[in-house]
Design a protein around this motif. Structure first.
Motif, PDB file in Angstrom:
ATOM      1  N   ALA A  36       0.836  -1.202   0.000  1.00  5.50           N
ATOM      2  CA  ALA A  36       0.000   0.000   0.000  1.00  5.50           C
ATOM      3  C   ALA A  36       0.872   1.254   0.000  1.00  5.50           C
ATOM      4  CB  ALA A  36      -0.923  -0.005   1.219  1.00  5.50           C
ATOM      5  N   GLU A  37       2.032   1.153   0.665  1.00  6.56           N
ATOM      6  CA  GLU A  37       2.947   2.305   0.717  1.00  6.56           C
ATOM      7  C   GLU A  37       3.470   2.654  -0.670  1.00  6.56           C
ATOM      8  OE1 GLU A  37       7.085   3.700   2.931  1.00  6.56           O
ATOM      9  OE2 GLU A  37       6.277   1.690   3.255  1.00  6.56           O
ATOM     10  N   GLN A  38       3.767   1.624  -1.479  1.00  9.01           N
ATOM     11  CA  GLN A  38       4.239   1.876  -2.840  1.00  9.01           C
ATOM     12  C   GLN A  38       3.171   2.588  -3.661  1.00  9.01           C
ATOM     13  OE1 GLN A  38       5.562  -2.314  -3.510  1.00  9.01           O
ATOM     14  NE2 GLN A  38       7.298  -1.365  -4.534  1.00  9.01           N
ATOM     15  N   LEU A  39       1.926   2.181  -3.459  1.00  6.68           N
ATOM     16  CA  LEU A  39       0.833   2.825  -4.193  1.00  6.68           C
ATOM     17  C   LEU A  39       0.681   4.283  -3.784  1.00  6.68           C
ATOM     18  CD1 LEU A  39      -1.882   0.000  -4.101  1.00  6.68           C
ATOM     19  CD2 LEU A  39      -0.435   0.656  -6.026  1.00  6.68           C
ATOM     20  N   GLU A  40       0.944   4.566  -2.523  1.00  5.75           N
ATOM     21  CA  GLU A  40       0.798   5.932  -2.022  1.00  5.75           C
ATOM     22  C   GLU A  40       1.975   6.809  -2.438  1.00  5.75           C
ATOM     23  OE1 GLU A  40       0.315   5.580   2.153  1.00  5.75           O
ATOM     24  OE2 GLU A  40      -1.709   4.704   2.038  1.00  5.75           O
ATOM     25  N   THR A  41       3.164   6.217  -2.510  1.00  5.33           N
ATOM     26  CA  THR A  41       4.355   7.007  -2.825  1.00  5.33           C
ATOM     27  C   THR A  41       4.713   6.964  -4.307  1.00  5.33           C
ATOM     28  OG1 THR A  41       5.779   5.112  -2.335  1.00  5.33           O
ATOM     29  CG2 THR A  41       5.313   6.638  -0.532  1.00  5.33           C
ATOM     30  N   HIS A  42       3.900   6.261  -5.098  1.00  2.93           N
ATOM     31  CA  HIS A  42       4.089   6.189  -6.561  1.00  2.93           C
ATOM     32  C   HIS A  42       5.386   5.493  -6.950  1.00  2.93           C
ATOM     33  CE1 HIS A  42       1.377  10.010  -6.974  1.00  2.93           C
ATOM     34  NE2 HIS A  42       0.826   9.054  -6.271  1.00  2.93           N
ATOM     35  N   GLU A  43       5.918   4.627  -6.084  1.00  5.28           N
ATOM     36  CA  GLU A  43       7.180   3.952  -6.381  1.00  5.28           C
ATOM     37  C   GLU A  43       6.902   2.629  -7.083  1.00  5.28           C
ATOM     38  OE1 GLU A  43       9.447   3.615  -2.846  1.00  5.28           O
ATOM     39  OE2 GLU A  43       9.719   5.770  -2.597  1.00  5.28           O
ATOM     40  N   LEU A  44       6.575   2.702  -8.357  1.00  4.75           N
ATOM     41  CA  LEU A  44       6.289   1.511  -9.146  1.00  4.75           C
ATOM     42  C   LEU A  44       7.200   1.489 -10.372  1.00  4.75           C
ATOM     43  CD1 LEU A  44       2.378   1.491  -9.077  1.00  4.75           C
ATOM     44  CD2 LEU A  44       3.928   0.161  -7.643  1.00  4.75           C
ATOM     45  N   ALA A  45       7.966   0.426 -10.503  1.00  2.00           N
ATOM     46  CA  ALA A  45       8.878   0.319 -11.648  1.00  2.00           C
ATOM     47  C   ALA A  45       8.787  -1.080 -12.248  1.00  2.00           C
ATOM     48  CB  ALA A  45      10.301   0.622 -11.209  1.00  2.00           C
ATOM     49  N   HIS A  46       7.584  -1.622 -12.304  1.00  2.00           N
ATOM     50  CA  HIS A  46       7.392  -2.994 -12.744  1.00  2.00           C
ATOM     51  C   HIS A  46       7.167  -3.076 -14.253  1.00  2.00           C
ATOM     52  CE1 HIS A  46       6.114  -2.622  -8.533  1.00  2.00           C
ATOM     53  NE2 HIS A  46       6.621  -3.834  -8.379  1.00  2.00           N
ATOM     54  N   ASP A  47       7.598  -4.195 -14.824  1.00  2.00           N
ATOM     55  CA  ASP A  47       7.304  -4.452 -16.236  1.00  2.00           C
ATOM     56  C   ASP A  47       5.871  -4.939 -16.403  1.00  2.00           C
ATOM     57  OD1 ASP A  47      10.017  -4.042 -17.444  1.00  2.00           O
ATOM     58  OD2 ASP A  47      10.523  -5.617 -16.009  1.00  2.00           O
ATOM     59  N   ALA A  48       5.390  -5.666 -15.405  1.00  6.29           N
ATOM     60  CA  ALA A  48       4.020  -6.185 -15.444  1.00  6.29           C
ATOM     61  C   ALA A  48       3.489  -6.308 -14.025  1.00  6.29           C
ATOM     62  CB  ALA A  48       3.972  -7.536 -16.143  1.00  6.29           C
ATOM     63  N   ILE A  49       2.170  -6.252 -13.881  1.00 10.45           N
ATOM     64  CA  ILE A  49       1.518  -6.374 -12.575  1.00 10.45           C
ATOM     65  C   ILE A  49       0.355  -7.349 -12.719  1.00 10.45           C
ATOM     66  CG2 ILE A  49       0.185  -5.180 -10.797  1.00 10.45           C
ATOM     67  CD1 ILE A  49       1.752  -2.628 -11.518  1.00 10.45           C
ATOM     68  N   ILE A  50       0.264  -8.317 -11.804  1.00  9.15           N
ATOM     69  CA  ILE A  50      -0.861  -9.246 -11.780  1.00  9.15           C
ATOM     70  C   ILE A  50      -1.722  -8.949 -10.559  1.00  9.15           C
ATOM     71  CG2 ILE A  50      -1.619 -11.634 -11.593  1.00  9.15           C
ATOM     72  CD1 ILE A  50       0.763 -12.564 -13.009  1.00  9.15           C
ATOM     73  N   ILE A  51      -3.007  -8.759 -10.794  1.00 15.03           N
ATOM     74  CA  ILE A  51      -3.965  -8.614  -9.706  1.00 15.03           C
ATOM     75  C   ILE A  51      -4.735  -9.931  -9.604  1.00 15.03           C
ATOM     76  CG2 ILE A  51      -5.950  -7.345  -8.803  1.00 15.03           C
ATOM     77  CD1 ILE A  51      -5.122  -5.018 -10.636  1.00 15.03           C
ATOM     78  N   PHE A  52      -4.570 -10.628  -8.498  1.00 19.71           N
ATOM     79  CA  PHE A  52      -5.364 -11.828  -8.263  1.00 19.71           C
ATOM     80  C   PHE A  52      -6.654 -11.393  -7.585  1.00 19.71           C
ATOM     81  CE2 PHE A  52      -1.144 -13.605  -8.769  1.00 19.71           C
ATOM     82  CZ  PHE A  52      -1.389 -14.757  -9.504  1.00 19.71           C
ATOM     83  N   SER A  53      -7.752 -11.495  -8.313  1.00 20.30           N
ATOM     84  CA  SER A  53      -9.020 -10.923  -7.873  1.00 20.30           C
ATOM     85  C   SER A  53      -9.972 -12.003  -7.364  1.00 20.30           C
ATOM     86  CB  SER A  53      -9.675 -10.173  -9.044  1.00 20.30           C
ATOM     87  OG  SER A  53     -10.982  -9.767  -8.711  1.00 20.30           O
ATOM     88  N   GLY A  54     -10.492 -11.790  -6.159  1.00 17.38           N
ATOM     89  CA  GLY A  54     -11.469 -12.704  -5.595  1.00 17.38           C
ATOM     90  C   GLY A  54     -12.831 -12.584  -6.271  1.00 17.38           C
ATOM     91  N   LYS A  55     -13.834 -13.184  -5.670  1.00 10.40           N
ATOM     92  CA  LYS A  55     -15.151 -13.220  -6.297  1.00 10.40           C
ATOM     93  C   LYS A  55     -15.780 -11.832  -6.314  1.00 10.40           C
ATOM     94  CE  LYS A  55     -15.813 -18.080  -5.195  1.00 10.40           C
ATOM     95  NZ  LYS A  55     -16.638 -19.125  -4.546  1.00 10.40           N
ATOM     96  N   GLY A  56     -16.831 -11.691  -7.159  1.00 10.91           N
ATOM     97  CA  GLY A  56     -17.406 -10.386  -7.510  1.00 10.91           C
ATOM     98  C   GLY A  56     -17.996  -9.569  -6.390  1.00 10.91           C
ATOM     99  N   GLY A  57     -19.012  -8.748  -6.736  1.00 13.87           N
ATOM    100  CA  GLY A  57     -19.643  -7.856  -5.772  1.00 13.87           C
ATOM    101  C   GLY A  57     -18.759  -6.700  -5.393  1.00 13.87           C
ATOM    102  N   LYS A  58     -18.665  -6.437  -4.092  1.00 10.60           N
ATOM    103  CA  LYS A  58     -17.855  -5.330  -3.590  1.00 10.60           C
ATOM    104  C   LYS A  58     -16.409  -5.498  -4.021  1.00 10.60           C
ATOM    105  CE  LYS A  58     -16.351  -3.105   0.682  1.00 10.60           C
ATOM    106  NZ  LYS A  58     -16.401  -3.137   2.162  1.00 10.60           N
ATOM    107  N   ASN A  59     -15.923  -6.730  -4.029  1.00 19.43           N
ATOM    108  CA  ASN A  59     -14.536  -6.988  -4.417  1.00 19.43           C
ATOM    109  C   ASN A  59     -14.266  -6.495  -5.837  1.00 19.43           C
ATOM    110  OD1 ASN A  59     -11.903  -8.540  -3.892  1.00 19.43           O
ATOM    111  ND2 ASN A  59     -12.580  -9.348  -5.860  1.00 19.43           N
TER     112      ASN A  59
END
Length: 248
Positions: A36-59
C-alpha cells in the motif's frame, strides 16, 4: 530479468497463486508484492503487474478502483487473474485500463505466454520511443536558422531542421512579426493590432494562447522556442535571433 508486481485482492486459493508465481520465477521473472505504501508514494517500476481478484460484488468494484489507480501510476502491463468468471467484470477491467483478463481455466503456460508476449511488445515500443526521443533531443540542440529565407508566406510555414512546420494565419503572422523585428520588443498592442487588425483593448490572453500554440508546434518537431521567443512581462514578446542568451 523482468520485474513482476503482485497484488492479491481477496483471492482465496493461495496455493494456486503460489504455483503460478513459482512458474513465473522459473521463467526469469523477479516477483514482488506491491505494498500500500508503494501505491501511495508512486514507487512503481514494474514491467508487469498481476492482480489476483477474488469473487465479484464489492470486491469487483474495489478491483476497478485499483486498476484506475495503477494506470495513473504506471504504464506496466496489467493482468487481472479472476477467481470467478464474470463477463461484466472482464469488460470493465479492460475498459478501465487492464491489458488482459485470465482465470483458473487458463493453464500456467498460457498465462505465462500471454504476459510474456505483452511485455516483449511493450519493451519494443519503449525502445522505439526512447530512440525517437533521443533523436528529437539531438535536433533540439541545433540552433534553428531563423532567417527570412526560412519563412514561406505562401504556405504559411517555416522550414527548420529539414522539415516544414505549418501554421494558421494568426500563428504565422505573429511569428513573422517577431522575426522581422529581431531582438526588439513587440508590445502586446503592436502584436494584437497587426495580427487581429483591430484596436487593442487588453486582449493579452489571445496573444499568449497563439504563442503557446506556436511553441507547441515547434516542440512537437523536436525544437524548443522558449530560448528564442522571450516574454517581456507586462510588455510583450521579443524574438532573439542571435545565439540564445541565458535569459529566462
Amino acid at each position: 530479468m523482468n520485474l513482476l508486481g503482485v497484488l492479491n485482492h481477496n483471492y482465496s486459493d493461495t496455493d494456486q497463486i503460489s504455483s503460478y508465481l513459482d512458474a513465473f520465477s522459473a521463467e526469469h521473472y523477479e516477483k514482488e508484492d506491491i505494498s500500500a505504501e508503494q501505491l501511495e508514494t508512486h514507487e512503481l517500476a514494474h514491467d508487469a503487474i498481476i492482480i489476483f481478484s477474488g469473487k465479484g460484488g464489492k470486491n469487483s468494484r474495489e478491483v476497478y478502483l485499483l486498476i484506475i489507480q495503477l494506470r495513473q501510476l504506471t504504464d506496466a502491463i496489467i493482468m487481472v487473474f479472476q477467481e470467478q468468471k464474470e463477463a461484466i467484470d472482464k469488460v470493465m477491467n479492460l475498459q478501465l485500463g487492464a491489458d488482459i483478463n485470465t482465470d483458473p481455466s487458463f493453464t500456467i503456460k498460457e498465462v505465462h505466454l500471454l504476459l510474456e508476449n505483452l511485455v516483449k511488445r511493450k519493451k519494443k515500443v519503449d525502445q522505439l520511443r526512447e530512440s525517437i526521443q533521443k533523436e528529437m533531443e539531438q535536433v533540439s540542440k541545433v540552433t534553428p536558422p531563423f532567417i527570412s529565407e526560412s519563412f514561406n508566406d505562401g504556405s504559411m510555414s517555416v522550414r527548420l531542421a529539414n522539415r516544414d512546420i505549418y501554421f494558421t494565419s494568426k500563428e504565422y503572422m505573429l511569428i513573422r512579426l517577431l522575426q522581422e523585428n529581431c531582438n526588439q520588443v513587440c508590445t502586446y498592442q503592436e502584436i494584437y493590432e497587426f495580427v487581429w487588425n483591430r484596436p487593442y483593448e487588453n486582449q493579452k490572453i489571445y496573444i499568449t494562447n497563439v504563442v503557446f500554440r506556436i511553441r507547441e508546434k515547434f516542440r512537437h518537431n523536436g525544437l524548443s522556442l522558449e530560448k528564442y521567443i522571450y516574454n517581456i512581462r507586462g510588455v510583450g514578446y521579443r524574438f532573439h535571433c542571435d545565439e540564445p542568451s541565458s535569459e529566462n
